[in-house]
Design a protein around this motif. Structure first.
Motif, short mmCIF file in Angstrom:
data_model
loop_
_atom_site.label_atom_id
_atom_site.label_comp_id
_atom_site.label_asym_id
_atom_site.label_seq_id
_atom_site.Cartn_x
_atom_site.Cartn_y
_atom_site.Cartn_z
N SER A 166 -64.41 -37.79 -109.05
CA SER A 166 -63.26 -37.40 -108.24
C SER A 166 -62.39 -36.41 -109.00
O SER A 166 -62.44 -36.30 -110.23
CB SER A 166 -62.43 -38.64 -107.88
OG SER A 166 -61.80 -39.16 -109.04
N GLN B 154 -59.28 -36.70 -109.36
CA GLN B 154 -58.36 -37.49 -110.17
C GLN B 154 -58.99 -37.89 -111.51
O GLN B 154 -58.31 -37.90 -112.53
CB GLN B 154 -57.92 -38.75 -109.38
CG GLN B 154 -56.84 -39.55 -110.05
CD GLN B 154 -55.54 -38.79 -110.18
OE1 GLN B 154 -55.23 -37.93 -109.37
NE2 GLN B 154 -54.78 -39.09 -111.21
N LYS C 83 -58.80 -34.96 -113.75
CA LYS C 83 -57.41 -34.81 -114.20
C LYS C 83 -57.09 -35.81 -115.32
O LYS C 83 -56.49 -35.44 -116.34
CB LYS C 83 -56.47 -35.03 -113.02
CG LYS C 83 -55.02 -34.82 -113.35
CD LYS C 83 -54.16 -34.98 -112.11
CE LYS C 83 -52.70 -34.78 -112.45
NZ LYS C 83 -51.85 -34.88 -111.27
N LYS C 84 -57.51 -37.06 -115.16
CA LYS C 84 -57.27 -38.07 -116.19
C LYS C 84 -58.01 -37.73 -117.48
O LYS C 84 -57.49 -37.91 -118.58
CB LYS C 84 -57.71 -39.45 -115.70
CG LYS C 84 -56.76 -40.09 -114.73
CD LYS C 84 -57.26 -41.46 -114.33
CE LYS C 84 -56.38 -42.09 -113.28
NZ LYS C 84 -56.86 -43.42 -112.89
#
Length: 90
Positions: free
Chosen positions: A52, A54, A57-58
């Motif tokens: 994903s 996200q 991003k993490k």
């Protein structure tokens, strides 16, 4: 069994992100101003990784946090008076 024996027989399992092998590619895409969405699409299309936006991003946030230099403690920094800072201007 003592813990030394157990340690000798077992190696620690270190969690490694599935994105770690592609870190250089991801950072290169970032430096070329690709968006997180585009980088996620790249990973899906080219590298066949189901991930994903996200998660990307993490991953980037955790890596940049690790790469930042450690700040010195307040007691370690030298204290400079205002007079010393502006000597050339006075």
């Amino acid at each position: 069994m003592k813990y030394e024996d157990w340690i000798a027989k077992n190696t620690p399992l270190k969690r490694v992100s599935s994105l770690e092998p592609y870190r250089d590619e991801i950072q290169k895409l970032l430096s070329l101003n690709y968006t997180l969405t585009q980088i996620t699409e790249y990973l899906r299309d080219v590298r066949d990784i189901e991930i994903s936006r996200q998660s990307v991003k993490k991953f980037l946030a955790s890596k940049t946090a690790q790469d930042k230099p450690i700040r010195a403690e307040k007691s370690e920094t030298s204290k400079v008076s205002l007079e010393d800072k502006f000597k050339g201007f006075l």
